[in-house]
Design a protein around this motif. Structure first.
Motif, mmCIF file in Angstrom:
data_model
loop_
_atom_site.group_PDB
_atom_site.id
_atom_site.type_symbol
_atom_site.label_atom_id
_atom_site.label_comp_id
_atom_site.label_asym_id
_atom_site.label_seq_id
_atom_site.Cartn_x
_atom_site.Cartn_y
_atom_site.Cartn_z
ATOM 1 N N CYS A 47 10.518 2.454 -0.031
ATOM 2 C CA CYS A 47 10.672 2.833 -1.440
ATOM 3 C C CYS A 47 11.211 1.628 -2.195
ATOM 4 N N SER A 96 -1.358 0.007 -4.858
ATOM 5 C CA SER A 96 -0.210 0.710 -5.427
ATOM 6 C C SER A 96 0.610 -0.169 -6.359
ATOM 7 N N LYS A 98 3.860 0.334 -6.772
ATOM 8 C CA LYS A 98 5.148 0.156 -6.114
ATOM 9 C C LYS A 98 5.017 0.649 -4.677
ATOM 10 N N ARG A 100 5.761 3.056 -1.823
ATOM 11 C CA ARG A 100 6.232 4.425 -1.651
ATOM 12 C C ARG A 100 6.355 4.822 -0.187
ATOM 13 N N ASP A 104 2.163 1.286 2.621
ATOM 14 C CA ASP A 104 1.477 1.452 1.339
ATOM 15 C C ASP A 104 0.627 0.217 1.042
ATOM 16 N N PRO A 133 15.251 5.492 0.293
ATOM 17 C CA PRO A 133 14.077 6.309 0.622
ATOM 18 C C PRO A 133 14.461 7.722 1.043
ATOM 19 N N ALA A 305 4.150 10.327 1.153
ATOM 20 C CA ALA A 305 4.436 9.662 -0.113
ATOM 21 C C ALA A 305 3.526 10.070 -1.255
ATOM 22 N N TYR A 306 2.361 10.614 -0.953
ATOM 23 C CA TYR A 306 1.425 11.021 -1.994
ATOM 24 C C TYR A 306 1.016 12.472 -1.765
ATOM 25 N N ASN A 340 9.164 9.502 1.695
ATOM 26 C CA ASN A 340 8.693 8.106 1.693
ATOM 27 C C ASN A 340 8.181 7.730 3.076
#
Length: 744
Positions: A47, A96, A98, A100, A104, A133, A305-306, A340
Motif C-alpha cells: 500500500c 496502476s 498507486k 495496492r 500490482d 496495509p 486489492a480490487y 492489500n
C-alpha cells in the motif's frame, strides 16, 4: 438410455502425442517478424503512493518504451466482467496509479529482446510513499473500509427451528489463498494484421471477455479486435480473467509492432489472481437421531486489492450451501472485504472448496456428538432427485449424492475400516479414515446470461467442422465435443474437427470456459446441432434417392436403406450438386436448467506424531456425473482434482507477512503435493443420466477438487482426536495440537 457408441468410451486426444514429445506450439514458442518483448514491473509494497523514474530503464540498448499509469488510457475496468452486460464495479487500470498490493502492475517495459526488457525492468526506479496495509480478514474487519460486498441468502426461520433442536454444533474454520500452479505462466502475444486489426493470442478461458476489455480500454470496435485462444499449459481458473492481455494489446497498438508480454513463476504467483481466502462460522441444529433442522453460516471472504469477483464468489459459495442437504431453514450471510493482497479470482471450484471445507467438518463434529456414523448422518439428510432449490433457482436435477455415499461406503469398506483402522496405531503413528461430500453447479442459468452458439457443417469428403466458443485448458474439452458430435452424427470421432474459441471464427459464447458449464451447456448445444445436421443429412438422402426416412439407419459415417448404402461424403457431394445446398446447421442454445453435480470422497491417513507429517494412504472418489463423456479424461480430472484438494488440506498456502510481502513466491516455498506423495486414487462414477445434459452428462472438472480435502481433514481429526478446521493442516499445527494435548 440407449447404448452409446462414442460417448463414454476411451479415446486418445489428437494432441496427446505432440504434447508428450514437446512438439505442441504454445504462445511462448511463437516468433513473429520484428517482435518485441514486454515485462511488467510489479510493486514491492502492499500500500503506497508511487513515483516512477524511467531514465535508467530507457537507457538500456534496445528498449523501445517504458509505460506507467500516465501513459495508458485513464479508464477503469474490472477483469472479472466477462461481457458488457456484467456490471461488477470497475476499479482497475491497465497500469496502476498507486500500489495496492505486492504484485500490482505499475509499469511496462518493452524491448527488442528478452534480455533488454528484463534488464530495463530491473532499472525502473520506484519511490514508494508507504501507507499501513490491510493484511488478512481480521485487519479488514477492523478497518474503516466497508465490505466490498455483503448479502444474506436464506429460507425458513432458523431461530424458530433452533429452539426445537436437541443438539446444536458450532464450528469456526478458515481456508487460505491458493495459487493455481499451472505449468504455463501468464503470457500474451499481440500483433497488427494486414488490415489494421489488433490480433491477440492468449491461453485464456474467455476470448470474448478479452475482446470486450481490449475494445473498451483502447476505444476500438469489436470488429477490429481478434482474440485467439492459444494452446494452454493449464489454468485451473488462473486465466479466467484478463490479466496481462490489456497491457500487451496496448503496447502493440501503440508501437505498431508485435509484442509478447510474459511472466515468470514468481510474477505469476504475486501478480495475477488467487483463490479467495475465507473465514467461516457454521452452526447446525439437529435432532438426536441426526436430522438437520437448520443451519446458520457466516462467511467472510478476502477479496484482495480490487473488486474483481467480490460479489460473484461470495454468492457462488452461498448458493452451493443450499444444494446439498435437506433442512427446514438456513441463513447464510456472506461478506467480501478489500485487503492489500493479491485480488481474488476463479480457482477450480469457485466457492465450493471454501463452502464445503468447513461445513463438512462441522457435520463430522455433529456426528461425533450424536454418536452417529458420519456417513449415516449424511444419508439421513442429503438432497434427493428433483428437489427444489431453496434459493429459487431451477431444481437440483437428478441428484445422486445418496448413491455416491452408499457406493463409496461399500467400495471403501467404510464401516469396518472406521471401526478397526486405529488398530494400526503405534507410539509414533496414528491412523484414521474420514469422508466428505461436495456439490457444484452446471453453468450460470438463473444468475447471469447463459447461452452459446454452434455452427456445424458436413463437407463433401464426409468430414465435419464444428465451430463453438470453447477453450481447452488441457483437460480434453475438444475431444469431448468431438465425441458428442460423433454420437449425434453416427460417425468416426476423428473425422470431426472442433475449433477452439477465436472471435473471428467461432460464434459468440456468453460466458467462456468457466462455471462448469462446458459439458452441460456447450456439449448439449453441440449434441442438438449435430442432431439437426443429421436430420438434414437424412432428408437429403430421401430427396436424392427416394428413400423412406423410417427405413434409414446410420453407422460409422454411412447411411443404409434396404439393400443400398451411401457414405456421408457421397450424400453431401450429390446434395450440393443437385440442390445447390451445403449440409450445415446452426443453433443458439440456452439451457433450461442448472442441476447440481455431486461427489463424495473417502480418505485414509497416517499421521506421524513425531513430525506432524500426514500421509494420505488411500483415496476413493465417487462422482455423480450423469454420464461420463470419456472415461480416461474423467479419471484424469478426478486424480488431478484430488491432488489440488489434498494440497489445500495439507500444504498449499500463499503466506503474507505483516507488510503484505509474499513469502511463498516460488515452488521451493509454495508447497504442492508431488507425485511420490500422492495416494492411489480410486474413481467411481454414478451414471444415472441428467435429463438436460448431453446424453445425460454434467460437470466434473471443478467438483473433483472439492471433497478430498475435507475428507482428509476429517480423517486427521479422527486419527488424533482433533478438531482441525483451519486449512492447511500443516505439520506445525499438528505438532502444536499434540503438544497441547500431552501437556493437558
Amino acid at each position: 438410455m440407449s447404448e452409446l457408441t462414442y460417448v463414454g468410451k476411451r479415446y486418445v486426444r489428437e494432441d496427446a502425442y505432440d504434447k508428450a514429445r514437446g512438439k505442441s506450439t504454445y504462445t511462448c514458442d511463437r516468433e513473429l517478424k520484428d517482435m518485441l518483448y514486454a515485462k511488467l514491473v510489479l510493486s514491492e509494497k502492499a500500500c503506497a503512493s508511487v513515483k516512477i523514474e524511467k531514465t535508467k530503464a530507457l537507457s538500456v540498448p534496445g528498449i523501445k518504451a517504458v509505460y506507467t499509469f500516465e501513459d495508458v488510457p485513464e479508464k477503469t475496468y474490472n477483469p472479472h466482467n466477462w461481457s458488457a452486460c456484467i456490471d461488477s464495479p470497475e476499479d482497475q487500470y491497465i497500469l496502476s496509479d498507486k500500489a495496492r498490493f505486492v504484485g500490482d502492475h505499475l509499469a511496462l517495459v518493452v524491448g527488442e529482446t528478452k534480455e533488454a526488457a528484463e534488464e530495463a525492468a530491473g532499472l525502473v526506479e520506484i519511490t514508494y510513499g508507504e501507507e499501513e496495509p490491510v493484511i488478512g480478514l481480521a485487519a479488514a474487519r477492523k478497518s474503516e473500509v466497508p465490505p466490498a460486498f455483503e448479502k444474506k441468502v436464506s429460507f425458513g426461520d432458523y431461530e424458530a427451528v433452533k429452539t426445537e433442536a436437541e443438539v446444536v454444533v458450532a464450528t469456526s474454520g478458515s481456508t487460505q489463498k491458493i495459487h493455481h500452479g499451472a505449468l504455463e505462466a501468464h503470457i500474451a502475444l499481440a500483433d497488427i494484421d494486414e488490415n489494421g486489426n489488433l490480433v491477440l493470442w492468449t491461453p485464456c478461458q474467455t476470448v470474448y471477455q478479452v475482446r470486450f476489455h481490449v475494445s473498451s480500454l483502447l476505444g476500438l470496435p469489436y470488429t477490429k479486435v481478434r482474440v485467439i485462444k492459444a494452446t494452454m499449459g493449464g489454468s485451473f481458473g488462473g486465466k479466467g480473467q484478463t490479466v496481462v492481455e490489456p497491457a500487451c494489446a496496448f503496447a502493440c497498438y501503440t508501437l505498431k509492432r508485435p509484442v509478447m508480454l510474459y511472466m515468470d513463476r514468481a510474477e505469476s504467483v504475486i501478480g495475477t489472481r488467487s483463490r479467495n481466502a475465507c473465514e467461516m462460522q457454521v452452526e447446525t441444529a439437529l435432532t438426536k437421531d441426526g436430522r438437520i433442522l437448520g443451519r446458520r453460516i457466516e462467511a467472510d471472504m478476502d477479496g484482495g486489492a480490487y473488486y474483481t469477483n467480490a460479489s460473484a464468489v461470495a454468492m457462488a459459495l452461498a448458493k452451493k450451501l443450499f444444494r446439498m442437504y435437506r433442512m427446514e431453514a438456513q441463513d447464510c450471510h456472506v461478506r467480501t472485504y478489500f485487503t492489500n493482497t493479491i485480488p481474488g479470482g476463479a480457482c477450480r471450484g469457485y466457492g465450493s472448496p471454501q463452502a464445503h471445507a468447513i461445513t463438512e467438518i462441522n457435520l463430522d463434529q455433529a456426528a461425533a456428538k450424536l454418536g452417529i456414523d458420519p456417513c449415516e448422518l449424511r444419508l439421513k439428510n442429503v438432497a434427493q432427485p428433483m428437489d427444489p432449490d431453496p434459493t429459487g433457482g431451477t431444481n437440483l436435477g437428478n441428484t445422486r449424492i445418496e448413491d455416491c455415499i452408499r457406493t463409496g461406503m461399500e467400495a471403501f469398506n467404510w464401516k469396518e475400516r472406521r471401526e478397526h483402522v486405529r488398530e494400526k496405531n503405534t507410539s509414533r503413528y496414528a491412523w484414521g479414515v474420514g469422508m466428505a461430500c461436495a456439490a457444484h453447479g452446471n453453468g450460470y442459468k438463473g444468475a447471469y446470461p447463459e447461452f452459446t452458439n454452434v455452427h456445424m457443417m458436413m463437407h463433401p469428403d464426409g468430414s465435419v467442422e464444428v465451430r463453438v466458443g470453447i477453450h481447452d485448458q488441457g483437460c480434453g474439452t475438444v475431444l469431448t465435443m468431438q465425441q458428442i458430435a460423433a454420437e449425434a452424427l453416427h460417425m468416426d470421432v476423428y473425422r470431426i474437427k472442433v475449433y477452439e474459441a477465436d472471435t473471428y471464427i467461432t460464434p459468440y459464447d456468453a460466458a467462456g470456459t468457466q462455471a462448469s458449464r462446458v459439458t452441460y451447456v456447450c456439449g448439449r448445444a453441440v449434441q442438438k446441432t449435430g442432431e439437426a445436421l443429421f436430420e438434414k443429412l437424412i432428408k437429403a438422402a430421401c430427396v436424392l434417392y427416394g428413400w423412406e426416412k423410417d427405413e434409414i439407419k446410420a453407422e460409422d459415417g454411412k447411411l443404409f436403406c434396404r439393400e443400398e448404402s451411401k457414405a456421408y461424403s457421397e450424400v453431401a457431394k450429390e446434395y450440393e450438386k443437385a440442390c445447390s445446398r451445403y449440409l450445415r446447421a446452426e443453433l443458439e442454445y440456452e439451457p433450461p436448467s442448472n442441476p447440481g453435480s455431486y461427489s463424495c470422497a473417502f480418505a485414509e491417513v497416517k499421521v506421524d506424531k513425531y513430525t506432524g507429517l500426514v500421509e494420505v494412504t488411500d483415496l476413493l472418489a465417487v462422482h455423480d456425473v450423469g454420464q461420463c463423456m470419456n472415461r480416461t479424461l474423467a479419471e484424469g480430472q478426478v486424480e488431478g482434482g484430488a491432488q489440488m484438494s489434498l494440497g489445500m488440506a495439507l500444504c498449499e498456502e500463499m503466506v503474507y507477512d505483516k507488510k503484505g510481502g509474499i513469502k511463498t513466491r516460488n515452488f521451493s516455498k509454495y508447497h504442492m503435493i508431488n507425485a511420490p506423495d500422492m495416494p492411489p486414487v480410486r474413481t467411481l462414477f454414478i451414471e444415472d443420466g441428467e435429463p438436460d445434459g448431453p446424453y445425460g452428462g454434467k460437470s466434473l472438472g471443478e467438483l473433483a477438487a472439492v471433497a478430498p480435502g475435507p475428507a482428509a481433514i476429517n480423517a486427521i481429526n479422527f486419527a488424533v482426536g482433533g478438531n482441525f478446521a483451519d486449512y492447511p493442516a500443516t505439520p506445525e499445527k499438528i505438532i502444536a495440537f499434540l503438544e497441547k494435548e500431552r501437556n493437558r
